[in-house]
Design an enzyme around this catalytic site. Structure first.
Site, short mmCIF file in Angstrom:
data_model
loop_
_atom_site.label_atom_id
_atom_site.label_comp_id
_atom_site.label_asym_id
_atom_site.label_seq_id
_atom_site.Cartn_x
_atom_site.Cartn_y
_atom_site.Cartn_z
N GLY A 1 -5.82 3.81 -5.06
CA GLY A 1 -4.97 4.57 -4.24
C GLY A 1 -4.62 6.14 -4.85
O GLY A 1 -5.07 6.25 -6.54
N TYR B 1 6.37 -0.30 7.93
CA TYR B 1 6.31 0.56 7.10
C TYR B 1 7.57 0.72 6.15
O TYR B 1 8.37 -0.14 4.98
CB TYR B 1 6.26 1.66 6.46
CG TYR B 1 5.62 2.41 5.38
CD1 TYR B 1 4.88 1.34 4.19
CD2 TYR B 1 6.78 3.54 5.19
CE1 TYR B 1 4.48 2.59 3.43
CE2 TYR B 1 6.68 4.09 3.97
CZ TYR B 1 5.67 3.18 2.95
OH TYR B 1 5.26 3.89 1.58
#
Length: 327
Positions: free
Chosen positions: A13, A148
């Protein structure tokens, strides 16, 4: 003397790949791990030929095994953009809960120090600004962003439980908006969204009236803060971000000026639970780590814009984020 060994999850990432670079530079043996659900191997392919780098394609929500000793673990595996965690809400919750549990267990078995990547989203839509680590937040657990926000809040809670109950050597970093090369264009976050629209000659989309604020930290500064926190003795959550606050409207105007686009700002409805203010209080980072951001926004944006301009034309033109998981 053998190299110290570090496991970095979410290694392919944006932040994970920069962390791999930093720890290679510090002469660690780096073990990268990523299931590539949002990561991109291109971010770390330059490391594959190195003897002190190895990569595991693995989902940390499942049992994690790494042979040999581990001195440190950095847990950065998680979708981080709204587009991603709205598309894969269950996986987002699982990597924050099951994934964190698995890695804390691994750290305990290996007697490793572990740093988990939390986020400014634990503060939700804050009622105070700037946000200090002592603020408990204003989060809607069943709203669209709850998958999240609550995954990260649980992640902090279980990390502290392992620290207090098992005596595990833990660190928690609360990351504020970070930008720089290797961000995914059009991932739903404001900076790449604006630059992507500018590069395609589209008007820049502002959600709400543009009065909501963000504070952007250049990636090199963020990585330095994370490195210093890992190597410190501080075990409570710590904000790492840039307190230079700007409204979304002003930021859009900066991007128009930077890119020279002839387009304008257009306005759409604000998404549910979108935070109105985001500004870190970095007093603890300054006092304990001797850290503060060094790269100003104009300098960082220029580097980031040049990176996005260098991407293949089909990536710039392609608005659908799923493109990146197919190519």
């Amino acid at each position: 003397m053998p190299r110290e060994r570090i496991l970095i999850t979410g290694a392919a990432g944006f932040l994970g790949s920069h962390l791999c670079d930093r720890f290679i530079k510090e002469d660690f043996h780096v073990i990268g791990m990523d299931n590539l659900i949002t990561g991109d191997l291109r971010n770390i392919e330059h490391l594959f030929q190195l003897e002190n780098f190895e990569f595991y394609n693995h989902d940390v929500s499942k049992f994690v095994h790494v042979p040999g000793k581990l001195d440190y673990i950095l847990h950065f595996a998680s979708p981080a953009s709204p587009i991603d965690y709205l598309r894969i809400p269950i996986q987002t919750l699982k990597v924050g809960s099951l994934g964190t549990h698995n890695l804390l267990g691994l750290a305990r078995a290996k007697k490793s120090r572990i740093l988990v990547a939390s986020t400014s989203e634990v503060y939700g839509d804050p009622a105070v600004s700037p946000q200090s680590e002592g603020y408990w937040g204003n989060v809607n657990p069943v709203g669209p962003r709850g998958v999240y926000d609550e995954a990260k809040r649980f992640q902090e809670a279980i990390t502290m439980a392992y620290h207090t109950f098992h005596g595990l050597d833990t660190r928690i970093v609360r990351i504020f908006n970070t930008y720089g090369p290797r961000m995914r264009l059009n991932d739903g976050r404001v900076l790449p969204a604006f630059i992507g629209q500018a590069l395609r000659g589209e008007d820049l989309t502002v959600f709400g009236d543009g009065s909501q604020t963000r504070s952007f930290c250049y990636v090199d500064d963020e990585i330095e803060g994370i490195y210093r926190l890992l190597m410190s003795n501080y075990t409570q959550p710590m904000n790492i971000g840039n307190p230079d606050e700007i409204t979304i409207k002003q930021f859009g105007e900066e991007i128009i000026k930077l890119t020279g686009t002839k387009q304008k700002l257009i306005y759409k409805d604000l998404p549910a639970d979108d935070p109105k203010q985001r500004q870190p209080d970095i007093t603890k980072a300054k006092e304990i780590l001797g850290w503060s951001p060094k790269v100003n926004r104009a300098e960082g944006l220029k580097i980031t814009y040049e990176y996005f301009k260098s991407l293949p034309e089909q990536e710039i033109k392609h608005k659908d984020f799923t493109y990146y998981n197919k190519h």
